[in-house]
Write a protein that holds these residues in place. Structure first.
Motif, PDB file in Angstrom:
ATOM      1  N   LEU A 143      87.157  26.052  84.151  1.00  0.00           N
ATOM      2  CA  LEU A 143      86.791  25.869  82.749  1.00  0.00           C
ATOM      3  C   LEU A 143      86.464  27.234  82.171  1.00  0.00           C
ATOM      4  O   LEU A 143      85.569  27.924  82.668  1.00  0.00           O
ATOM      5  CB  LEU A 143      85.591  24.941  82.611  1.00  0.00           C
ATOM      6  N   LEU A 144      87.191  27.623  81.146  1.00  0.00           N
ATOM      7  CA  LEU A 144      86.906  28.869  80.452  1.00  0.00           C
ATOM      8  C   LEU A 144      85.765  28.684  79.465  1.00  0.00           C
ATOM      9  O   LEU A 144      84.821  29.480  79.425  1.00  0.00           O
ATOM     10  CB  LEU A 144      88.156  29.357  79.714  1.00  0.00           C
ATOM     11  N   LEU A 145      85.842  27.612  78.654  1.00  0.00           N
ATOM     12  CA  LEU A 145      84.814  27.324  77.653  1.00  0.00           C
ATOM     13  C   LEU A 145      84.393  25.875  77.730  1.00  0.00           C
ATOM     14  O   LEU A 145      85.229  24.984  77.894  1.00  0.00           O
ATOM     15  CB  LEU A 145      85.330  27.590  76.229  1.00  0.00           C
ATOM     16  N   VAL A 146      83.108  25.627  77.617  1.00  0.00           N
ATOM     17  CA  VAL A 146      82.578  24.313  77.262  1.00  0.00           C
ATOM     18  C   VAL A 146      81.989  24.507  75.875  1.00  0.00           C
ATOM     19  O   VAL A 146      80.964  25.178  75.705  1.00  0.00           O
ATOM     20  CB  VAL A 146      81.514  23.829  78.260  1.00  0.00           C
ATOM     21  N   CYS A 147      82.663  23.967  74.873  1.00  0.00           N
ATOM     22  CA  CYS A 147      82.402  24.342  73.483  1.00  0.00           C
ATOM     23  C   CYS A 147      81.151  23.686  72.931  1.00  0.00           C
ATOM     24  O   CYS A 147      80.636  22.706  73.473  1.00  0.00           O
ATOM     25  CB  CYS A 147      83.608  23.989  72.627  1.00  0.00           C
ATOM     26  N   GLY A 148      80.695  24.219  71.803  1.00  0.00           N
ATOM     27  CA  GLY A 148      79.534  23.691  71.110  1.00  0.00           C
ATOM     28  C   GLY A 148      78.686  24.820  70.565  1.00  0.00           C
ATOM     29  O   GLY A 148      79.120  25.971  70.446  1.00  0.00           O
ATOM     30  N   ASP A 149      77.447  24.492  70.224  1.00  0.00           N
ATOM     31  CA  ASP A 149      76.489  25.477  69.748  1.00  0.00           C
ATOM     32  C   ASP A 149      75.988  26.277  70.948  1.00  0.00           C
ATOM     33  O   ASP A 149      75.455  25.702  71.900  1.00  0.00           O
ATOM     34  CB  ASP A 149      75.329  24.754  69.063  1.00  0.00           C
ATOM     35  N   PRO A 150      76.143  27.600  70.949  1.00  0.00           N
ATOM     36  CA  PRO A 150      75.704  28.388  72.106  1.00  0.00           C
ATOM     37  C   PRO A 150      74.232  28.201  72.446  1.00  0.00           C
ATOM     38  O   PRO A 150      73.824  28.455  73.589  1.00  0.00           O
ATOM     39  CB  PRO A 150      75.980  29.838  71.675  1.00  0.00           C
ATOM     40  N   LYS A 151      73.418  27.754  71.485  1.00  0.00           N
ATOM     41  CA  LYS A 151      72.001  27.538  71.766  1.00  0.00           C
ATOM     42  C   LYS A 151      71.769  26.318  72.646  1.00  0.00           C
ATOM     43  O   LYS A 151      70.685  26.138  73.188  1.00  0.00           O
ATOM     44  CB  LYS A 151      71.226  27.388  70.449  1.00  0.00           C
ATOM     45  N   ASP A 152      72.784  25.464  72.763  1.00  0.00           N
ATOM     46  CA  ASP A 152      72.613  24.243  73.544  1.00  0.00           C
ATOM     47  C   ASP A 152      72.951  24.478  75.007  1.00  0.00           C
ATOM     48  O   ASP A 152      73.920  25.170  75.339  1.00  0.00           O
ATOM     49  CB  ASP A 152      73.475  23.126  72.967  1.00  0.00           C
ATOM     50  N   ALA A 153      72.188  23.861  75.883  1.00  0.00           N
ATOM     51  CA  ALA A 153      72.274  24.143  77.312  1.00  0.00           C
ATOM     52  C   ALA A 153      73.633  23.832  77.899  1.00  0.00           C
ATOM     53  O   ALA A 153      74.091  24.506  78.817  1.00  0.00           O
ATOM     54  CB  ALA A 153      71.187  23.345  78.046  1.00  0.00           C
ATOM     55  N   GLU A 154      74.301  22.798  77.378  1.00  0.00           N
ATOM     56  CA  GLU A 154      75.535  22.356  78.023  1.00  0.00           C
ATOM     57  C   GLU A 154      76.719  23.274  77.771  1.00  0.00           C
ATOM     58  O   GLU A 154      77.754  23.160  78.416  1.00  0.00           O
ATOM     59  CB  GLU A 154      75.903  20.942  77.568  1.00  0.00           C
ATOM     60  N   THR A 155      76.603  24.191  76.801  1.00  0.00           N
ATOM     61  CA  THR A 155      77.745  25.046  76.496  1.00  0.00           C
ATOM     62  C   THR A 155      77.906  26.145  77.540  1.00  0.00           C
ATOM     63  O   THR A 155      76.954  26.560  78.194  1.00  0.00           O
ATOM     64  CB  THR A 155      77.595  25.675  75.102  1.00  0.00           C
ATOM     65  N   TYR A 156      79.136  26.626  77.657  1.00  0.00           N
ATOM     66  CA  TYR A 156      79.468  27.638  78.669  1.00  0.00           C
ATOM     67  C   TYR A 156      80.610  28.488  78.126  1.00  0.00           C
ATOM     68  O   TYR A 156      81.596  27.952  77.610  1.00  0.00           O
ATOM     69  CB  TYR A 156      79.879  26.944  79.967  1.00  0.00           C
ATOM     70  N   PHE A 157      80.471  29.794  78.207  1.00  0.00           N
ATOM     71  CA  PHE A 157      81.457  30.709  77.652  1.00  0.00           C
ATOM     72  C   PHE A 157      81.953  31.665  78.735  1.00  0.00           C
ATOM     73  O   PHE A 157      81.826  32.879  78.628  1.00  0.00           O
ATOM     74  CB  PHE A 157      80.857  31.468  76.462  1.00  0.00           C
ATOM     75  N   GLY A 158      82.505  31.097  79.784  1.00  0.00           N
ATOM     76  CA  GLY A 158      83.094  31.889  80.852  1.00  0.00           C
ATOM     77  C   GLY A 158      82.118  32.796  81.555  1.00  0.00           C
ATOM     78  O   GLY A 158      82.517  33.764  82.200  1.00  0.00           O
ATOM     79  N   GLY A 159      80.802  32.521  81.435  1.00  0.00           N
ATOM     80  CA  GLY A 159      79.788  33.373  82.022  1.00  0.00           C
ATOM     81  C   GLY A 159      79.299  34.459  81.096  1.00  0.00           C
ATOM     82  O   GLY A 159      78.371  35.188  81.426  1.00  0.00           O
ATOM     83  N   PHE A 160      79.905  34.585  79.902  1.00  0.00           N
ATOM     84  CA  PHE A 160      79.493  35.615  78.958  1.00  0.00           C
ATOM     85  C   PHE A 160      78.172  35.231  78.298  1.00  0.00           C
ATOM     86  O   PHE A 160      77.853  34.037  78.147  1.00  0.00           O
ATOM     87  CB  PHE A 160      80.574  35.806  77.890  1.00  0.00           C
ATOM     88  N   ASP A 161      77.407  36.256  77.899  1.00  0.00           N
ATOM     89  CA  ASP A 161      76.120  36.051  77.239  1.00  0.00           C
ATOM     90  C   ASP A 161      76.277  35.181  75.987  1.00  0.00           C
ATOM     91  O   ASP A 161      76.952  35.555  75.033  1.00  0.00           O
ATOM     92  CB  ASP A 161      75.537  37.414  76.866  1.00  0.00           C
ATOM     93  N   LYS A 162      75.611  34.043  75.993  1.00  0.00           N
ATOM     94  CA  LYS A 162      75.811  33.070  74.913  1.00  0.00           C
ATOM     95  C   LYS A 162      75.142  33.455  73.597  1.00  0.00           C
ATOM     96  O   LYS A 162      75.449  32.862  72.562  1.00  0.00           O
ATOM     97  CB  LYS A 162      75.307  31.695  75.347  1.00  0.00           C
ATOM     98  N   SER A 163      74.235  34.424  73.614  1.00  0.00           N
ATOM     99  CA  SER A 163      73.615  34.818  72.348  1.00  0.00           C
ATOM    100  C   SER A 163      74.525  35.718  71.534  1.00  0.00           C
ATOM    101  O   SER A 163      74.188  36.101  70.417  1.00  0.00           O
ATOM    102  CB  SER A 163      72.285  35.532  72.618  1.00  0.00           C
ATOM    103  N   SER A 164      75.695  36.059  72.091  1.00  0.00           N
ATOM    104  CA  SER A 164      76.596  36.996  71.413  1.00  0.00           C
ATOM    105  C   SER A 164      77.964  36.398  71.151  1.00  0.00           C
ATOM    106  O   SER A 164      78.950  37.124  71.050  1.00  0.00           O
ATOM    107  CB  SER A 164      76.741  38.267  72.259  1.00  0.00           C
ATOM    108  N   VAL A 165      78.032  35.067  71.028  1.00  0.00           N
ATOM    109  CA  VAL A 165      79.308  34.406  70.768  1.00  0.00           C
ATOM    110  C   VAL A 165      79.188  33.532  69.528  1.00  0.00           C
ATOM    111  O   VAL A 165      78.093  33.187  69.088  1.00  0.00           O
ATOM    112  CB  VAL A 165      79.759  33.549  71.973  1.00  0.00           C
ATOM    113  N   SER A 166      80.330  33.155  68.979  1.00  0.00           N
ATOM    114  CA  SER A 166      80.356  32.240  67.840  1.00  0.00           C
ATOM    115  C   SER A 166      80.287  30.797  68.320  1.00  0.00           C
ATOM    116  O   SER A 166      80.884  30.454  69.350  1.00  0.00           O
ATOM    117  CB  SER A 166      81.655  32.419  67.044  1.00  0.00           C
TER     118      SER A 166
END
Length: 697
Positions: free
Chosen positions: A561-584
């Motif tokens: 899984l590359l992305l688990v989409c949604g609001d980065p502030k929400d726990a269930e989201t995932y952005f390939g391991g990248f820092d979630k405070s710096s994504v859209s």
């Protein structure tokens, strides 16, 4: 810096962004119906077991956060991590020490908003290329809202443009073929004083001609990214009444014969063309998706086994919302039981021969094709990937037994068009690799990943025969009732597989899994998935991006899984391991594409985060893998389609602007693209840098 007047959003309410009317006319109101897949096949979410919480995500990305030195990281919807100080140029990413934002992603993030406008990054501009109703072929009349006719519509740019591509015209540096699909019509927003209970024959016939595809030459210049339509020799409209040839082993089958076509080899029209692709040999592939909505009477069939077949394809209503069956018997299953079997295929169009008859490929199977995209292996083997865009449906591929004929001659193109009639059709089964998985924690290997197998469904031979690999089903049955074959083979149920594209740089295959609010819903007709082991992404409203490393012509693959989409502030989201405070924030991925640098671009449909849909760029490699940045948003009520990412241009189709529950020609929340009190018009838009420099650099 946000453009003046932009409304920033908190994005806390996970309510679907798609209107009920869109559901009715785009997909036959599938959301309100029971799941058509009632097989006992395992579910992808059961296999993956994504049990996320904020603690587990911090565990997975803690190293990246520490590398950032604990500095205050930029908010997802605020300052661009690649832009440095406000108004500054590209700088190092906050992902980690020395990690620079890759080329292609060096633009200021567009913030979530609900503007009735196309919003692009600072330093970029946009323009409209062509609108619904604009002339396409020589002699076409100018669009007149109050004097529409089927004859005019057949010569003009159709309604609700979806797939888009710009194909260079050889020998003409500034000329392209703009190819667009026209997925569906929304009559309330087409015709003044439209009565959905009593449409007229003229209105219905105009809708038929507003479906299909448009091929129109466009011309650029050396100063900026604008593209201007021209009346070129390749210009063409393909509609809901254009003649098609059925090809492949199912052509001529008794399952495809009708009173209008007793040979089972000719079909009038193509409908609900969603996404698509351009083949390496220069033709266009397009997917016929939600065609069930056009047919009435499937639930009234007396034979129970036949009724189940219609039900498996969502064809149960006694009366369609469009009422087309009142004007043409072919849309009434009770009168023409085989007509629906002649849709839901991949079509292929030769855009270089406006007199050619487009074809429908039966060997690629019949289901709700979002699209089909081609990968050519090193030895020349041609592989086509496709997703079935419904909840709990499957991912497929077709491995041709032919190798590509090189060159761009007419002979090579005709030979390569036959490649999709000979080969083996597969459906995918996924397996997880974390036996020690513990609920609420990321797997020890730090990834949501595993392996998979391609399950053989049918093999089509050069002599037109087809061998079934599914017990109890004949070969022709597998090709016409492919969903049932994949059920029996044991394919894995997915969360709305839409666009699937192999990377031209790495060969890895990326699939948009748009959403699935039925997942763990525990409501009648929607409770197919167990909930006891589910992650907080229960009732998946925001979707995911799947990455497959496939042995393209083989039967094994691995996946992440590359992305688990949604609001980065929400726990269930995932952005390939990248820092979630710096994504859209991103919700409901639909179409995917690649830029010249190898980055993935994603357009969205049905944003569940209370913002307009948009276009996003994602880094796939290195320390910035998972960095996700919003490049644009489309107007209120619209869906982002296409997209096309060139070196100096980004092109998107803006579908159904202003579409909501009450929108009509007389009353609409959107007036894009012409503003004022004008009626909203689906259109193709182009974006470029003000200095006409390279996108994202």
């Amino acid at each position: 810096m946000a453009p003046q007047g932009r409304k920033l959003l908190t994005l806390l309410d996970f309510t679907s962004g798609r209107s009920h009317r869109t559901c009715v006319y785009k997909c036959g109101n599938a959301c309100a119906k029971p799941v058509s897949n009632t097989s006992n096949n395992e579910y992808f979410r059961d296999v993956v077991r994504q049990q996320f919480d904020r603690r587990s995500l911090l565990k997975g990305i803690g190293a990246a956060a520490m590398t950032a030195g604990g500095a205050g990281l930029l908010a997802a919807c605020g300052q661009d991590p690649a832009s440095g100080a406000a108004g500054g140029g590209p700088a190092e990413s906050s992902a980690g020490a020395g990690a620079k934002t890759p080329e292609g992603l060096r633009f200021e993030m567009v913030a979530p908003n609900t503007e009735d406008a196309l919003i692009v990054p600072e330093g970029y501009v946009s323009d409209v290329v062509i609108r619904w109703g604009d002339p396409v072929v020589p002699g076409a009349p100018p669009w007149d809202l109050n004097h529409q006719s089927p004859e005019s519509a057949a010569q003009q740019f159709g309604f609700n443009c979806d797939f888009a591509e710009l194909i260079p015209i050889e020998g003409q540096e500034r000329r392209f073929l703009l190819v667009s699909n026209h997925e569906y019509t929304t009559p309330q927003q087409m015709f003044p004083a439209y009565d959905p209970e009593a449409p007229t024959r003229e209105q219905v016939r105009t809708e038929w001609e507003s479906h299909g595809l448009s091929i129109v030459e466009v011309e650029g210049n050396d100063r900026d990214g604008r593209l201007k339509p021209v009346m070129g020799k390749y210009n063409r409209r393909i509609t809901g009444t254009t003649e098609f040839r059925l090809v492949g082993p199912a052509a001529g089958s008794d399952l495809l014969k009708t009173s209008m076509d007793p040979t089972g080899t000719r079909v009038r029209g193509t409908l609900n063309n969603c996404s698509g692709s351009v083949t390496p040999w220069g033709t266009v592939l397009s997917g016929e998706e939600n065609v069930d909505q056009y047919f009435a009477g499937g639930g009234d069939v007396e034979d129970e086994s036949t009724k189940e077949r219609y039900k498996r394809y969502g064809m149960e209503d006694s009366q369609s919302a469009r009422r087309w069956e009142d004007f043409d018997d072919r849309f009434d299953i009770r009168k023409e039981p085989n007509e629906p079997h002649r849709f839901n295929y991949i079509i292929e169009v030769d855009p270089w021969d406006p007199t050619s008859t487009p074809i429908k490929h039966t060997a690629l199977g019949r289901f709700k094709h979002e699209a089909a995209t081609i990968h050519v292996s090193e030895d020349g083997t041609i592989v086509a990937y496709s997703g079935d865009d419904s909840r709990f449906e499957y991912i497929y591929k077709f491995v041709s037994s032919r190798v590509i004929v090189p060159g761009n001659s007419d002979h090579a193109r005709q030979e390569n068009m036959r490649a999709l009639d000979e080969g083996t059709l597969y459906a995918a089964r996924f397996n997880g690799n974390s036996a020690d998985f513990v609920e609420g924690e990321l797997p020890e290997d730090g990834d949501y990943d595993g392996g998979g197998q391609w399950l053989k469904l049918a093999t089509c031979t050069a002599d037109g025969e087809v061998e079934s690999h599914v017990d109890g089903m004949e070969g022709e049955d597998v090709l016409v009732f492919t969903r049932l074959a994949a059920d029996q083979a044991g394919a894995t149920k997915m969360d709305r597989p839409e666009d699937i594209q192999p990377s031209p740089k790495t060969g890895k295959v990326y699939a948009a899994l748009t959403n699935n609010s039925y997942r763990g819903a525990n409501r009648p007709g929607k409770d197919d998935a167990p909930t006891a082991e589910y992650a907080p992404v229960k009732e998946n409203k925001n979707g995911m991006i799947l990455e497959m490393d496939d042995n393209h012509k083989g039967e094994q693959f691995s996946w992440k899984l590359l992305l688990v989409c949604g609001d980065p502030k929400d726990a269930e989201t995932y952005f390939g391991g990248f820092d979630k405070s710096s994504v859209s924030p991103i919700s409901c991925p639909d179409n995917v594409a690649f830029d010249p640098h190898g980055n993935l671009w994603i357009s969205t449909d049905g944003n569940a985060l209370k913002s307009n849909d948009g276009l996003f760029a994602v880094s796939l490699e290195g320390e910035t893998r998972g960095l996700t940045k919003q490049f644009l948003t489309v107007p209120e009520g619209a869906e982002t389609c296409g997209p096309v990412i060139q070196d100096k241009r980004v092109l998107v189709n803006v579908q159904h602007p202003g579409e909501d529950e009450e929108a009509t020609v007389e009353s609409t929340t959107s007036h894009w693209p012409d503003g004022g009190t004008s009626v909203a018009r689906p259109s193709t838009a182009i974006v470029w840098k003000k200095d006409y420099g390279r996108i994202g650099t």
